[in-house]
Design a protein around this motif. Structure first.
Motif, PDB file in Angstrom:
ATOM      1  N   GLU A  44     -29.877   4.314  -4.288  1.00 13.54           N
ATOM      2  CA  GLU A  44     -28.761   3.960  -3.411  1.00 13.54           C
ATOM      3  C   GLU A  44     -28.860   2.499  -2.968  1.00 13.54           C
ATOM      4  O   GLU A  44     -27.840   1.824  -2.777  1.00 13.54           O
ATOM      5  N   LEU A  45     -30.085   2.022  -2.805  1.00 10.09           N
ATOM      6  CA  LEU A  45     -30.299   0.646  -2.354  1.00 10.09           C
ATOM      7  C   LEU A  45     -30.463  -0.331  -3.516  1.00 10.09           C
ATOM      8  O   LEU A  45     -30.710  -1.519  -3.292  1.00 10.09           O
ATOM      9  N   SER A  46     -30.324   0.155  -4.744  1.00  2.01           N
ATOM     10  CA  SER A  46     -30.704  -0.641  -5.918  1.00  2.01           C
ATOM     11  C   SER A  46     -29.925  -1.947  -6.047  1.00  2.01           C
ATOM     12  O   SER A  46     -30.485  -2.960  -6.478  1.00  2.01           O
ATOM     13  N   TYR A  47     -28.646  -1.953  -5.690  1.00  9.71           N
ATOM     14  CA  TYR A  47     -27.857  -3.176  -5.806  1.00  9.71           C
ATOM     15  C   TYR A  47     -28.442  -4.252  -4.887  1.00  9.71           C
ATOM     16  O   TYR A  47     -28.640  -5.407  -5.291  1.00  9.71           O
ATOM     17  N   SER A  48     -28.731  -3.868  -3.641  1.00  7.43           N
ATOM     18  CA  SER A  48     -29.336  -4.827  -2.707  1.00  7.43           C
ATOM     19  C   SER A  48     -30.723  -5.247  -3.160  1.00  7.43           C
ATOM     20  O   SER A  48     -31.066  -6.442  -3.132  1.00  7.43           O
ATOM     21  N   ILE A  49     -31.533  -4.294  -3.571  1.00  5.67           N
ATOM     22  CA  ILE A  49     -32.898  -4.628  -4.015  1.00  5.67           C
ATOM     23  C   ILE A  49     -32.843  -5.588  -5.199  1.00  5.67           C
ATOM     24  O   ILE A  49     -33.583  -6.581  -5.255  1.00  5.67           O
ATOM     25  N   TYR A  50     -31.953  -5.309  -6.135  1.00  5.89           N
ATOM     26  CA  TYR A  50     -31.854  -6.140  -7.330  1.00  5.89           C
ATOM     27  C   TYR A  50     -31.450  -7.577  -6.977  1.00  5.89           C
ATOM     28  O   TYR A  50     -32.031  -8.540  -7.482  1.00  5.89           O
ATOM     29  N   LEU A  51     -30.474  -7.730  -6.095  1.00  4.56           N
ATOM     30  CA  LEU A  51     -29.949  -9.062  -5.794  1.00  4.56           C
ATOM     31  C   LEU A  51     -30.838  -9.867  -4.850  1.00  4.56           C
ATOM     32  O   LEU A  51     -30.804 -11.099  -4.868  1.00  4.56           O
ATOM     33  N   LEU A  52     -31.613  -9.197  -4.020  1.00  5.58           N
ATOM     34  CA  LEU A  52     -32.318  -9.898  -2.948  1.00  5.58           C
ATOM     35  C   LEU A  52     -33.805 -10.097  -3.190  1.00  5.58           C
ATOM     36  O   LEU A  52     -34.442 -10.899  -2.510  1.00  5.58           O
ATOM     37  N   THR A  67     -38.031  -6.327   0.825  1.00  5.42           N
ATOM     38  CA  THR A  67     -36.705  -6.119   0.244  1.00  5.42           C
ATOM     39  C   THR A  67     -36.132  -4.777   0.675  1.00  5.42           C
ATOM     40  O   THR A  67     -34.924  -4.659   0.923  1.00  5.42           O
ATOM     41  N   LEU A  68     -36.978  -3.765   0.771  1.00  8.98           N
ATOM     42  CA  LEU A  68     -36.524  -2.447   1.205  1.00  8.98           C
ATOM     43  C   LEU A  68     -35.971  -2.510   2.624  1.00  8.98           C
ATOM     44  O   LEU A  68     -34.902  -1.944   2.914  1.00  8.98           O
ATOM     45  N   ILE A  69     -36.670  -3.205   3.500  1.00 16.08           N
ATOM     46  CA  ILE A  69     -36.205  -3.327   4.891  1.00 16.08           C
ATOM     47  C   ILE A  69     -34.853  -4.044   4.941  1.00 16.08           C
ATOM     48  O   ILE A  69     -33.902  -3.586   5.601  1.00 16.08           O
ATOM     49  N   LEU A  70     -34.763  -5.177   4.250  1.00 15.57           N
ATOM     50  CA  LEU A  70     -33.511  -5.932   4.264  1.00 15.57           C
ATOM     51  C   LEU A  70     -32.397  -5.148   3.575  1.00 15.57           C
ATOM     52  O   LEU A  70     -31.239  -5.166   4.021  1.00 15.57           O
ATOM     53  N   SER A  71     -32.724  -4.436   2.502  1.00 18.07           N
ATOM     54  CA  SER A  71     -31.712  -3.672   1.762  1.00 18.07           C
ATOM     55  C   SER A  71     -31.155  -2.519   2.590  1.00 18.07           C
ATOM     56  O   SER A  71     -29.969  -2.186   2.466  1.00 18.07           O
ATOM     57  N   CYS A  72     -32.003  -1.900   3.417  1.00 16.12           N
ATOM     58  CA  CYS A  72     -31.500  -0.842   4.307  1.00 16.12           C
ATOM     59  C   CYS A  72     -30.442  -1.415   5.244  1.00 16.12           C
ATOM     60  O   CYS A  72     -29.421  -0.764   5.519  1.00 16.12           O
ATOM     61  N   PHE A  73     -30.678  -2.632   5.719  1.00 15.75           N
ATOM     62  CA  PHE A  73     -29.701  -3.291   6.600  1.00 15.75           C
ATOM     63  C   PHE A  73     -28.419  -3.619   5.847  1.00 15.75           C
ATOM     64  O   PHE A  73     -27.313  -3.288   6.295  1.00 15.75           O
ATOM     65  N   THR A  74     -28.551  -4.295   4.702  1.00 10.80           N
ATOM     66  CA  THR A  74     -27.341  -4.698   3.970  1.00 10.80           C
ATOM     67  C   THR A  74     -26.568  -3.498   3.454  1.00 10.80           C
ATOM     68  O   THR A  74     -25.330  -3.535   3.376  1.00 10.80           O
ATOM     69  N   TYR A  75     -27.277  -2.432   3.101  1.00  9.66           N
ATOM     70  CA  TYR A  75     -26.595  -1.238   2.600  1.00  9.66           C
ATOM     71  C   TYR A  75     -25.716  -0.619   3.687  1.00  9.66           C
ATOM     72  O   TYR A  75     -24.565  -0.255   3.428  1.00  9.66           O
ATOM     73  N   ARG A  76     -26.250  -0.537   4.906  1.00 11.91           N
ATOM     74  CA  ARG A  76     -25.509   0.107   5.991  1.00 11.91           C
ATOM     75  C   ARG A  76     -24.464  -0.809   6.614  1.00 11.91           C
ATOM     76  O   ARG A  76     -23.394  -0.342   7.023  1.00 11.91           O
ATOM     77  N   VAL A  77     -24.747  -2.099   6.666  1.00 11.78           N
ATOM     78  CA  VAL A  77     -23.859  -3.028   7.362  1.00 11.78           C
ATOM     79  C   VAL A  77     -22.827  -3.663   6.433  1.00 11.78           C
ATOM     80  O   VAL A  77     -21.693  -3.934   6.840  1.00 11.78           O
ATOM     81  N   ILE A  78     -23.206  -3.882   5.174  1.00  7.87           N
ATOM     82  CA  ILE A  78     -22.310  -4.562   4.233  1.00  7.87           C
ATOM     83  C   ILE A  78     -21.773  -3.607   3.168  1.00  7.87           C
ATOM     84  O   ILE A  78     -20.550  -3.443   3.030  1.00  7.87           O
ATOM     85  N   GLU A  79     -22.673  -2.980   2.429  1.00  6.76           N
ATOM     86  CA  GLU A  79     -22.239  -2.183   1.284  1.00  6.76           C
ATOM     87  C   GLU A  79     -21.402  -0.969   1.670  1.00  6.76           C
ATOM     88  O   GLU A  79     -20.269  -0.802   1.204  1.00  6.76           O
TER      89      GLU A  79
END
Length: 368
Positions: A290-298, A338-350
């Motif tokens: 679920e977080l893969s897009y954020s993890i991949y980009l960041l 990246t996991l920590i930041l991706s959890c944020f971007t997933y919930r706030v942006i994605e």
């Protein structure tokens, strides 16, 4: 207008297993970058560790992403039984809301990271393409093109987003052709011939074959029987084909073709028989997927920042002369950050903007 010959079935919970595959693929990219992008002292790498680390084939993982995209995008247009600008327009809106918001965030993060590390990490310590990225000037023109998804040097993994954007534009028309049995073979042959052309890395047209084969997963009938050895064999080949055949000096596009075909059979088996693969139901893999897009980009920007921080403790030379410990440290720390930041971007942006895109697309499809 004439209806198409084949309409993909309604999606089922196989999407859980495909989400896990995305998670595994993005982890392979992250680990592959930790292993590949720095010039470690080779004589300090034990043979066993070198072989093991070589199996994290980041290039093959990206091919898996492209085949997966072809499969999933065909389902986004599954209800379009004839060419319709209403459906195609809704598809474009949904893709834009899916791709661009996080892409814009990643560009901003990349610029901050470049500013932070370009004066500390020497260009000689990283591979050529990353050295070019670190030395790229920051100006309004390049930033604008990066925000459009065209210029990718500020963040290396963005090249695959440029490919995704290219095929997002042409995909509805590709799907219409593939659903027509009398034109399907022609398009496949054309895409295969294009794949044989040695385009510059990341240009894009050579990956049309991956999107076509991914689409055919939803069009072809289900296999009568699952042969687990095929799934396992394809996964092994995706991991080690470049390592096993490294002495044969194949061109990059030849490996891309091999890995596209292996990815097709791997994803096809998971699409139809994924429910039997219990490990793909792992909560961890599904969450990472679920977080893969954020993890991949960041992940790459954060990896460079972490390397720069570690340099202050052990020095650049000390890190590069201790490849095993440095790679393990980079993988674990980069994944955690990246996991920590991706959890944020997933919930706030994605999630919110993807949901908004789906709502707008649903309204467009139902209007008129």
């Amino acid at each position: 207008m004439e209806k198409v010959d084949v309409i993909p079935p309604e999606p089922s919970n196989y999407l859980v297993q495909l989400t896990s595959v995305r998670g595994i693929a993005c982890l392979f990219v992250l680990i592959g970058h930790a292993v590949q992008v720095f010039h470690y002292k080779k004589e300090n790498i034990p043979t066993g560790w070198w072989i093991f680390s070589s199996l994290f084939n980041a290039e093959a993982a990206v091919l898996v992403f492209f085949v997966l995209s072809g499969c999933v995008l065909s389902l986004a247009l599954r209800k379009m039984d004839k060419p319709s600008w209403r459906f195609i327009g809704a598809f474009y809106v949904q893709r834009a809301f899916r791709i661009y918001p996080l892409l814009w965030f990643s560009v901003g993060l990349s610029l901050l990271c470049l500013w932070s590390v370009r004066q500390t990490i020497s260009y000689a310590s990283v591979v050529d393409w990353l050295a070019r990225n670190l030395s790229t000037p920051i100006d309004i023109h390049r930033v604008f093109l990066a925000l459009m998804g065209v210029f990718t040097r500020y963040n290396g993994p963005m090249w695959s987003l440029r490919v995704e954007l290219l095929f997002s534009v042409v995909y509805p028309f590709m799907l219409i052709v593939l659903r027509k049995q009398r034109y399907r073979s022609i398009l496949l042959i054309v895409c295969f011939l294009i794949a044989l052309i040695p385009f510059p890395d990341g240009l894009g047209p050579q990956f049309a074959l991956a999107f076509c084969l991914g689409t055919l997963i939803t069009i072809f009938p289900a296999p009568k029987k699952h042969y687990p050895w095929v799934t396992v064999g394809c996964f092994i080949m995706l991991m080690c084909d470049r390592f096993v055949f490294s002495n044969m000096h194949f061109r990059e596009n030849v490996f891309d073709i091999f890995e596209t075909i292996f990815s097709f059979f791997l994803i096809r088996n998971i699409y139809f028989f994924g429910k039997d693969m219990k490990f793909l139901n792992s909560r961890f893999l599904v969450n990472v997927g679920e977080l893969s897009y954020s993890i991949y980009l960041l992940h790459l920007q954060l990896m460079l920042v972490l390397f720069s921080v570690f340099m202050k403790v052990w020095g650049e030379k000390g890190l590069l002369e201790s490849p095993v410990s440095t790679q393990i440290l980079l993988v674990l720390s980069t994944f955690l950050m990246t996991l920590i930041l991706s959890c944020f971007t997933y919930r706030v942006i994605e999630l919110p903007l993807h949901s908004l895109g789906r709502t707008i697309a649903r309204t467009m499809r139902s209007s008129g």
